[in-house]
Design a protein around this motif. Sequence first.
Motif, short mmCIF file in Angstrom:
data_model
loop_
_atom_site.label_atom_id
_atom_site.label_comp_id
_atom_site.label_asym_id
_atom_site.label_seq_id
_atom_site.Cartn_x
_atom_site.Cartn_y
_atom_site.Cartn_z
N ASN A 1 5.19 8.91 -7.60
CA ASN A 1 6.32 8.02 -7.85
C ASN A 1 7.55 8.73 -8.39
O ASN A 1 8.23 8.24 -9.28
CB ASN A 1 5.92 6.88 -8.78
CG ASN A 1 4.86 6.02 -8.15
OD1 ASN A 1 5.12 5.36 -7.15
ND2 ASN A 1 3.65 6.07 -8.69
N VAL A 2 7.78 9.91 -7.86
CA VAL A 2 8.98 10.64 -8.22
C VAL A 2 10.06 10.20 -7.25
O VAL A 2 9.89 10.30 -6.04
CB VAL A 2 8.72 12.16 -8.09
CG1 VAL A 2 10.00 12.95 -8.31
CG2 VAL A 2 7.65 12.59 -9.08
N GLY A 3 11.15 9.68 -7.77
CA GLY A 3 12.22 9.19 -6.89
C GLY A 3 13.02 10.36 -6.33
O GLY A 3 12.56 11.50 -6.30
N ASP A 4 14.24 10.06 -5.88
CA ASP A 4 15.06 11.11 -5.29
C ASP A 4 15.77 11.95 -6.35
O ASP A 4 16.32 12.99 -6.04
CB ASP A 4 16.11 10.50 -4.36
CG ASP A 4 15.46 10.00 -3.07
OD1 ASP A 4 14.36 10.48 -2.76
OD2 ASP A 4 16.04 9.13 -2.42
N VAL B 1 -3.75 15.14 -3.20
CA VAL B 1 -2.88 15.11 -2.03
C VAL B 1 -2.87 16.51 -1.42
O VAL B 1 -2.94 17.51 -2.13
CB VAL B 1 -1.44 14.70 -2.44
CG1 VAL B 1 -0.47 14.88 -1.29
CG2 VAL B 1 -1.41 13.27 -2.94
N ARG C 1 5.70 11.08 -3.39
CA ARG C 1 5.47 9.63 -3.29
C ARG C 1 4.27 9.22 -4.13
O ARG C 1 4.32 8.23 -4.84
CB ARG C 1 5.22 9.24 -1.84
CG ARG C 1 6.45 8.80 -1.09
CD ARG C 1 6.09 8.22 0.28
NE ARG C 1 5.43 9.18 1.14
CZ ARG C 1 6.08 10.08 1.88
NH1 ARG C 1 7.39 10.13 1.87
NH2 ARG C 1 5.42 10.93 2.63
N ALA C 2 3.19 10.01 -4.04
CA ALA C 2 1.97 9.64 -4.77
C ALA C 2 2.21 9.63 -6.27
O ALA C 2 1.56 8.90 -7.00
CB ALA C 2 0.85 10.60 -4.41
N ASP D 1 6.77 19.47 1.53
CA ASP D 1 7.90 19.18 2.40
C ASP D 1 7.82 17.81 3.08
O ASP D 1 8.83 17.26 3.50
CB ASP D 1 8.14 20.30 3.44
CG ASP D 1 6.93 20.55 4.32
OD1 ASP D 1 5.84 20.02 4.01
OD2 ASP D 1 7.07 21.28 5.32
N ASN D 2 6.62 17.24 3.16
CA ASN D 2 6.54 15.86 3.68
C ASN D 2 6.56 14.82 2.55
O ASN D 2 6.37 13.63 2.78
CB ASN D 2 5.27 15.68 4.53
CG ASN D 2 5.32 14.41 5.37
OD1 ASN D 2 6.34 14.09 5.95
ND2 ASN D 2 4.22 13.66 5.38
N TRP D 3 6.77 15.29 1.31
CA TRP D 3 6.91 14.43 0.13
C TRP D 3 5.68 13.57 -0.16
O TRP D 3 5.79 12.50 -0.75
CB TRP D 3 8.17 13.55 0.25
CG TRP D 3 9.42 14.35 0.39
CD1 TRP D 3 9.57 15.68 0.09
CD2 TRP D 3 10.70 13.92 0.84
NE1 TRP D 3 10.85 16.09 0.35
CE2 TRP D 3 11.57 15.03 0.81
CE3 TRP D 3 11.21 12.70 1.27
CZ2 TRP D 3 12.91 14.96 1.20
CZ3 TRP D 3 12.52 12.63 1.65
CH2 TRP D 3 13.37 13.74 1.62
N ASP D 4 4.50 14.02 0.26
CA ASP D 4 3.28 13.25 0.01
C ASP D 4 2.97 13.17 -1.49
O ASP D 4 2.61 12.12 -2.01
CB ASP D 4 2.09 13.87 0.75
CG ASP D 4 2.19 13.67 2.26
OD1 ASP D 4 2.53 12.55 2.68
OD2 ASP D 4 1.96 14.62 3.02
#
Lengths: 177, 570
Positions: free
Chosen positions: A128-131, A32, A125-126, A119-122
């Motif tokens: 699978n880390v939640g909030d 990523v 997400r890839a 900062d765009n959380w790519d």
Amino acid sequence: MKKSILFILLACISLAGFSQTTNDKAGRIPSVMVKNIHRQPFKTDSISNHGNPIILSFWATWCVNCVKELNKIQTVYDDWKEETGVKLVAVSIDDSRYTSRVLPFVNGKAWDYEVLLDDNWDLKRAMNVGDDIPYTFILDGTGKVVYTHKGFADGDEEIYFDLLKRIKAGEDISKIK
Amino acid sequence: MKKLSHIALAGLGFLSFFSVSVQGQDFIKNAEIHGNFQADGQYYMNDSKMGITDSTLDGKVARLNGFTSVNYSYGDFSAGLRFESYLPPLLGYDAQYDGSGIPYYYLDYKTDLIQVTAGNFYEQFGNGMVLRTYQNWNLGYDNSLKGLRVRLTPCKGVTIKGVYGYQRYYWNQYQDNNRGIVKGADAEFYLNDIFKNLADKKTRIIVGGSFVSDYQKGKTLDYIYNSKVLQLNLPENIAAMAGRLNLTSGKFDFYSEYAYKINDPSAMNHYIYKNGQGLYSSLSFSQKGLGIMVAGKYLDNMSYKSKRSITTNGLDINYLPPVTLEHDYALASMYPYATQPNGEAGFQGQLTFTVPKNTVLGGKTGWNVALNYAQVNSINKETVNDTIVLDQPGTKGYKADFFSIGKDIYYQDLNLEVTKRFGKKAKGIFSYLYQTYNKDIIEGHINEYPDVHAQIGVIDMAHYLTRKHTLRWELQGLFTSQDKGNWVAGLVEFTIAPKWFMSVQDQWNYGNSDKDQQLHYYLVNAGFNYHSTRVSLSWGRQREGILCVGGVCRYVPASSGISLSVSTSF
């Protein structure tokens, strides 16, 4: 709604079909595009540590437990590096509100980690880390994820250190419980 | 756009076919499936002291928010989806979430040269002032774009992005132009990579620019103002653009972004025809052990949504980064700041330093200090002329000189945090905060409440009993003579690393001027972490409050009951 059901069904079939596969790339960090701490492009599949283990920790400047974890590891980081060759890569998921704050924050805390900006959380997400962070991955010398841990409580770092020593000793810890 | 869902469906069908019929192929062997799951449920109970009764709960005492996301990847190709359920949504989440479905799915192909995404995606141009789509589960926020995205890297040092789609709005189907179509392009240039004579220079320069356009059908709108019908002529295409610069040299880092939006009459800005603009700049100096940062920002009429009638969270095309800090401790986060897109001017200064161990000042263990100050004011708005009042619909609304700071303070936050280890057995974090909270502006009241001035103290101590057993306690106090008065809060937590945690806490509003509201908000919590799985069970009371992430906030109503939260990744 019918479409939704179809989706889930297909996803399940796909999942079942792929669940028993084995391959060389399995369990590696996805490729990523993120940024290094100076906002230069950085591709995550270039994360490596010369055959030594890596800790990949998702954190943010606003997250008290993340800062506790990284502060705590910093106090023993030199010993860990010496004993296991480990490198810690701290992936900041601070959004643009705090992006400019990450560099002075990391320096102010005197951390020696390699810091990446997502900062765009790519990458978040890839992988699978939640909030809920911190979220910590331990990679063995070949770059495979062998351990994941959600949250941080004091003492967790001791578990990480035990694992790092076992990885360094060449033990296969992919089956640890 | 319906076609897209068919493409996604076909893609998944294709995968399924391969997965069951051609086992052993490289396509399968080198494929990976990962995902995560989370369910947050609450059983709500009556609590007469908190004013929660059968009628306020409306019979829906058990509520659940949950999602599963699955990502498939094979080489340069990936696909995924997220299924969400709100049955019914937890209190404090928008009731429009009621239901289940798949609001997010995508197909993605990526090489070093190009990345294409079909379906839903999250994207950010610069720091987001003209475009940012993101999802935050705890906030209940998702403004993803559904459509097409291209990211290009034609040569080293150049990144170009293009997006085209419409945004998610709860479960609403896209039809009959019920929201805008968003188009955007962004280019970023890393000058040191492009120009050979800059390659070895210590100063690194990045410049970037974005352009976004939102199409909303409808050329006129009848708007009732002072009991008269105003016929407003609306712009159908609303453009916004931004330019940014990042300079890094040695220990200095400078970032600045300016954004401009053409007139965009909307319910957010009282249907005025003024252009909007915004500036965000930051400068830092740092070296190991010391970090200094200052940041400033100015916003004037910068709300940018893909539906002009909406005033609640959702369908935001842009993101306006606040300069205030977000706090984690319960009482420190009682009065959070919410960005005021119609106009605000803010400033932030921050100093972080470490006193090294084994020095005279640092002692055996050293300590960390973080000092931060942020203030947000109104901007100076003047009437356009004598016949038009401020913010009068159908007019230019007001005049504001660039960077004209107004007198009203919206928010102030001074905080000092000291982290200190005590030998090998204990560690403490000590914080002091002073906050000014303009309740009317931030919560959207009209001259109802006075500003809240609060002083807050937090002690967070951890005692390491053994290598894996830790006892942690917090003591917090919030002192104010406004709003609900004084609070104290305490917490005791026992953890056995890496699995178990349990805690007991209480927040007591002992200073409430209404004696009946001097309540205890107690909460008992226990759970475990096992690798990527977390299970947490709690019982008790939740005080009314506001949850903010990135200056975007939602109201959390008071509740009482049992909560269970389960999450895992695979």
